[in-house]
Motif scaffolding. Structure first.
Motif, mmCIF file in Angstrom:
data_model
loop_
_atom_site.group_PDB
_atom_site.id
_atom_site.type_symbol
_atom_site.label_atom_id
_atom_site.label_comp_id
_atom_site.label_asym_id
_atom_site.label_seq_id
_atom_site.Cartn_x
_atom_site.Cartn_y
_atom_site.Cartn_z
ATOM 1 N N ALA A 1 106.350 57.318 13.103
ATOM 2 C CA ALA A 1 105.576 56.791 14.225
ATOM 3 C C ALA A 1 104.732 57.884 14.874
ATOM 4 N N ILE A 2 105.295 59.063 14.993
ATOM 5 C CA ILE A 2 104.587 60.176 15.617
ATOM 6 C C ILE A 2 103.431 60.655 14.746
ATOM 7 N N LEU A 3 103.647 60.720 13.453
ATOM 8 C CA LEU A 3 102.566 61.126 12.551
ATOM 9 C C LEU A 3 101.410 60.133 12.590
ATOM 10 N N LEU A 4 101.728 58.847 12.669
ATOM 11 C CA LEU A 4 100.683 57.835 12.754
ATOM 12 C C LEU A 4 99.894 57.994 14.045
ATOM 13 N N ALA A 5 100.608 58.256 15.140
ATOM 14 C CA ALA A 5 99.942 58.463 16.424
ATOM 15 C C ALA A 5 99.077 59.716 16.392
ATOM 16 N N TRP A 6 99.591 60.783 15.808
ATOM 17 C CA TRP A 6 98.833 62.027 15.699
ATOM 18 C C TRP A 6 97.551 61.796 14.899
ATOM 19 N N GLN A 7 97.678 61.078 13.791
ATOM 20 C CA GLN A 7 96.516 60.801 12.958
ATOM 21 C C GLN A 7 95.450 60.005 13.726
ATOM 22 N N GLY B 1 95.775 65.568 24.155
ATOM 23 C CA GLY B 1 97.167 65.246 23.876
ATOM 24 C C GLY B 1 97.424 63.767 23.650
ATOM 25 N N VAL B 2 98.582 63.491 23.044
ATOM 26 C CA VAL B 2 98.968 62.117 22.716
ATOM 27 C C VAL B 2 100.385 61.856 23.208
ATOM 28 N N LEU B 3 100.589 60.686 23.795
ATOM 29 C CA LEU B 3 101.910 60.231 24.231
ATOM 30 C C LEU B 3 102.303 59.036 23.374
ATOM 31 N N VAL B 4 103.509 59.099 22.819
ATOM 32 C CA VAL B 4 104.032 58.032 21.970
ATOM 33 C C VAL B 4 105.258 57.454 22.665
ATOM 34 N N GLY B 5 105.209 56.160 22.984
ATOM 35 C CA GLY B 5 106.308 55.513 23.692
ATOM 36 C C GLY B 5 106.765 54.264 22.968
ATOM 37 N N THR B 6 107.916 53.739 23.385
ATOM 38 C CA THR B 6 108.472 52.554 22.739
ATOM 39 C C THR B 6 108.864 51.507 23.780
ATOM 40 N N PRO C 1 94.236 55.849 34.232
ATOM 41 C CA PRO C 1 92.970 56.582 34.172
ATOM 42 C C PRO C 1 93.015 57.753 33.193
ATOM 43 N N ASP C 2 91.846 58.108 32.688
ATOM 44 C CA ASP C 2 91.646 59.320 31.886
ATOM 45 C C ASP C 2 92.378 59.308 30.550
ATOM 46 N N THR C 3 92.690 58.118 30.027
ATOM 47 C CA THR C 3 93.342 58.019 28.725
ATOM 48 C C THR C 3 92.690 56.893 27.924
ATOM 49 N N ARG C 4 93.134 56.753 26.694
ATOM 50 C CA ARG C 4 92.700 55.623 25.868
ATOM 51 C C ARG C 4 93.879 55.132 25.032
ATOM 52 N N LEU C 5 93.861 53.868 24.659
ATOM 53 C CA LEU C 5 94.869 53.318 23.759
ATOM 54 C C LEU C 5 94.525 53.727 22.339
ATOM 55 N N LEU C 6 95.477 54.338 21.652
ATOM 56 C CA LEU C 6 95.247 54.800 20.283
ATOM 57 C C LEU C 6 95.747 53.795 19.256
ATOM 58 N N HIS C 7 96.945 53.240 19.481
ATOM 59 C CA HIS C 7 97.412 52.184 18.583
ATOM 60 C C HIS C 7 98.660 51.512 19.149
ATOM 61 N N ALA D 1 100.754 54.241 21.383
ATOM 62 C CA ALA D 1 100.280 55.610 21.566
ATOM 63 C C ALA D 1 99.049 55.598 22.452
ATOM 64 N N ILE D 2 99.060 56.450 23.459
ATOM 65 C CA ILE D 2 97.888 56.663 24.294
ATOM 66 C C ILE D 2 97.525 58.136 24.230
ATOM 67 N N GLY D 3 96.296 58.464 24.572
ATOM 68 C CA GLY D 3 95.926 59.863 24.503
ATOM 69 C C GLY D 3 94.653 60.172 25.250
ATOM 70 N N LYS D 4 94.317 61.415 25.208
ATOM 71 C CA LYS D 4 93.079 61.917 25.767
ATOM 72 C C LYS D 4 92.196 62.390 24.610
ATOM 73 N N PRO D 5 90.892 62.506 24.835
ATOM 74 C CA PRO D 5 90.157 62.343 26.086
ATOM 75 C C PRO D 5 90.049 60.886 26.516
ATOM 76 N N ALA D 6 89.542 60.706 27.727
ATOM 77 C CA ALA D 6 89.477 59.380 28.329
ATOM 78 C C ALA D 6 88.575 58.444 27.543
ATOM 79 N N LEU D 7 88.856 57.159 27.678
ATOM 80 C CA LEU D 7 88.026 56.136 27.047
ATOM 81 C C LEU D 7 86.568 56.263 27.471
ATOM 82 N N THR D 8 86.330 56.661 28.709
ATOM 83 C CA THR D 8 84.979 56.685 29.262
ATOM 84 C C THR D 8 84.249 58.003 29.031
ATOM 85 N N GLU D 9 84.862 58.920 28.281
ATOM 86 C CA GLU D 9 84.161 60.188 28.022
ATOM 87 C C GLU D 9 82.896 59.933 27.206
#
Length: 263
Positions: free
Chosen positions: A44-50, A152-157, A226-232, A246-254
């Protein structure tokens, strides 16, 4: 997106490593599927990183780390990184420090009052939001996102739609508690109920129990951070059980770089 070569190299290195299988006698999560759950977290983490923009994982936060069910794999996946092991369980963080070389961080029940002294390229939040109400989950997720590095990326469940079926074979909570969870889940897409005292951990005094969330509810709450985007988002993505987001930066609005200096 992160370089496929970097992700592939990390996976190959991990597969060729020897994961420390030392288990604490106080590890309440130990069961026959213990190793499988840890390996699944790496997938799951590798997929989020990718799916993220981070090029290199140099600092990692595992919260709640427990006694290292996932951390023992993370230190092999990212051997050059520095690790922080954070939990309310003092015995758990001490074990992770001694066994896996992580910095022990004693968490707080009010997680929004926990101030980390660094930012992280990766934050793994395995089965934390599965135990709190929607308001708390939203506040905690937004708080943790503040400590992501610039890419950075945050992976949660979460407990998603599949968990309604899992409960029939592996009850998460008392029948009375489950009825409360399902009442909220069917009404709003998010259900929660506190554990009874005998179901809870001795080191947790406040609200703690079982939650369930439909994917669109989790995604809707992520959209407000704020300041993040949905990755998957992946249903049953962790150990064929919990949903993974997974959410991460940079922000969606960058802005695109060329917007600032059009030629």
């Amino acid at each position: 997106m992160a370089s496929f070569d970097l992700v592939a190299q990390a996976l190959a290195r991990y597969r060729n490593s020897s994961v420390d299988e030392t288990v604490s006698p106080n590890d309440s999560m130990f069961d026959p599927g213990y190793k499988r759950v840890g390996i699944s977290a790496m997938n799951a983490i590798l997929l989020a990183w990718q799916s993220s923009d981070v090029d290199e994982i140099t600092r990692v936060l595992d919260i709640p780390c427990g006694h290292g069910r996932v951390l023992r794999h993370l230190v092999k996946l990212f051997p050059e990184a520095m690790f922080d092991a954070c939990d309310l369980d003092q015995d758990g963080i001490a074990f992770c420090a001694k066994t896996f070389g992580a910095r022990p961080l004693l968490s707080r029940e009010a997680l929004t009052t926990m101030q980390f002294d660094t930012t992280y390229d990766l934050i793994w939040v395995g089965s934390l939001f599965t135990h709190v109400s929607r308001d708390i989950a939203r506040a905690w997720l937004e708080h943790l996102a503040k400590f992501l590095s610039p890419k950075g990326v945050l992976v949660g469940t979460t407990h998603g739609r599949w968990s309604e079926h899992v409960y029939q074979h592996y009850p998460y909570i008392s029948p009375e508690g489950w009825n409360t969870v399902m009442e909220g889940y069917r009404k709003s897409g998010y259900g929660y109920c506190d554990y009874q005292a005998k179901e809870n951990h001795a080191y947790i005094e406040g609200t703690y129990g079982i939650s369930m969330a439909r994917p669109h509810v989790t995604i809707g709450d992520i959209e407000q951070i704020p300041d993040t985007r949905l990755l998957h988002y992946s249903e049953r993505g962790w150990a064929d059980h919990q949903d993974v987001f997974a959410i991460g930066k940079p922000a969606l609005t960058e802005s695109w770089p060329w917007w600032a200096n059009p030629q």
